[in-house]
Enzyme design. Sequence first.
Site, PDB file in Angstrom:
ATOM      1  CG  ASP A 471      27.022  17.065  -7.512  1.00 51.93           C
ATOM      2  OD1 ASP A 471      27.315  18.024  -6.779  1.00 51.93           O
ATOM      3  OD2 ASP A 471      27.460  15.914  -7.308  1.00 51.93           O
ATOM      4  CB  CYS A 472      24.559  20.379  -4.285  1.00 52.16           C
ATOM      5  SG  CYS A 472      25.687  19.185  -3.543  1.00 52.16           S
TER       6      CYS A 472
END
Length: 742
Positions: A471-472
């Site tokens: 997700d980063c």
Amino acid sequence: MVGLCEKHWNGDQLNQSHSTSHKAQGDEDERRTDLRRWRLLDERGRQTWHYLGADAEVGSWPQSTADKYFLGLPTALPRLPKAETPLASAQNALSYFSQLQLPPGNWACEYGGPMFLLPGLVITWYVTETPVPEHISIEIRRYLFARQNPVDGGWGLHIEGESSVFGTAMNYVVLRLLGASEEDKRIIKARGMLHKLGGAVNGPHWAKFWLSILGCMEWDAVNPVPPELWLLPDWVPIAPWRWWIHMRQVFLPMSYIGSKGFRYPLTPLIRQLREELYTEPYSTINFASHRNSISPTDNYHPKSTLLNAINYFLVMAWNPYMRTDFIRRKAEEWAWELIKREDDNTDFANLGPVNGPMNFLACYIHDGPDSYSVERHQQRMHDFLWLKNEGMLMNGTNGVQTWDTSFLIQAVLEAGLAKDPKWKPMLVKALDFLDDQQIREDCREQDLCYRQRRKGAWAFSTREQGYTVSDCTSEALKSIILLQQMPGFPKPVSDGRIKDAVDTLLTMQNRSGGFASYEPIRGSEYMEYLNAAEVFGRIMIEYDYPECTTAVVTALSLFTRVYDSYYRKDEIQDVISRAVQWIIKDQRADGSWYGSWGICFTYAGMFALESLASVGRNYSNDEKVVLACKFFLNRQMADGGWGESYKSCSTGVYTQHEKSQVVQTCWVIIALLEAQYPEREPIERAVKMVMSRQLADGSWAQEAIEGVFNKSCMISYPNYKFIFPIKALGMFAKRFGDINVQ
């Protein structure tokens, strides 16, 4: 005190005349440093706090607005005209938050909450005889006393949790190692609470491990983690490469240190602690009989019968009779090689603040106190320390740099503020930071280390830390694509590097269609039968997470929609389709999604509805979206806001907070707007609530804790109270007009 002195890490002597004192709980004299002398240094995202002893240093390095804000000092930021419209409120918030941007372009903040991190560091300092500057010692003591439960005197797993043996025993030890007297009334109260819980013998596995290293417990009380595990062939279902990355990087040095049986020599203070931590004399305790003793308040995930049987075999048969010196040496040697590779691949920053001190101690044992590895670890421990108005804590990673910076960019874009020339310099700096923090190469000996591909990815914090997170990477990729599409903005991230990020994301999908955090799922959920940590749940392997899955969906959807509709087109569409099907399948019957990284159903629901919107599914055409909106609307509170307790995370059942929360309310506003919920009234009520709590300078007060990991431990994301209101208020204005809602 043995091993502790007043020497500054940079070689400067602490000028004690700059310390002040005040009367604290129990009429004890508690010293504190002069907060006006602290400075945060940000070197390409590496954040370290420095205490300036000399007046000349103070004059040559002025305290920044961000420094003052973090320390709770007056910032001198002006009062702003009261916002009458949502967009004016968002602009006021951004006026404040933009002043907190650091020179490299990122934002920083406390990433605290867990109360078990400082003990590992301080014990490692003590047993490696690492000098602890007095200003550090003072501020750690101050923080722990500030976070002591005022009623029972203990500490919990996290700052909002109930007192436990893990929290109380370990933080009691820290305070004593750093000079707190056993006669301090706060220490007496803590000791009473610890004894009420049965003493340190009732601590979980990690507590017993650290206490044994210190010499305050016998290794007989610690269930073994044999380094022989790292010799298992890859095909074995429980081989460590199948574990979640945090578990294997913690158990790796834990197994090495435990196999060595390292114990610090007895000192007078440790002899005292041996008597203070238990309800009976140390010499009379049968520690072997307490391997499985644990307080109910600590026993979130009880050990399975299978794990107890394996531990019995290891203790009663394997270690005394079957484990040869050849096997032991081979296992320790290979564990050490893997520890070295973790240090090399992160420049000693390490995955996080649990394995960091453990690797530090392993290097001390293997390389010796004067080695480069020990010196570098000593320097790197400073990366995890954070100072605030309450004192000094240990962050849950070396920061949130990439994560929060990506979200801020998106918030400004979604609010429609990026076109305003006023904010362009801030956004360009943020873009430059993300450009600098993209990981450009894979790990050395990647396959040997069982590391995930990382070329093109972004980590949660910094490039040096170097761990791919799905997700980063997705949020950074979205921010860059969106900003580089804006007229007049530079394009520092090339097409090739953007495609590198996409390529990495495409390696991370699980068979289910969902996405995990650091790596695809490698092992069976049955591995939780071997969960030895006791205080955490869902910790042994990776899992599908709605937050991670939805982030990848939105990133890939954006890439194909506005950037390159041809690159790996069929593969990307297949990945998106399978991921969306997983998101739909993961939705509960009541319309909710369980969140694993934020609190909890509110957080996950926002991401889920955003991802469904990115593929054209909304309130008008999808019954799943309708059901999700009903879930939220049925839980709106009387003041128009939403508030969810952290207990939702540990119980798996939505639990209302006693008070609505600004951050969670904004998550729901965003969710309903993404879903294209047709009625304005409930959303407008929520917007009014958020605006009513905005302070005169454009900020919001800190409310309840926002984040979570492993179901039971909460963690702080204080920048969320800027980022998500800016986004929510701006989105409302774009949808319904910038109307006067006051």
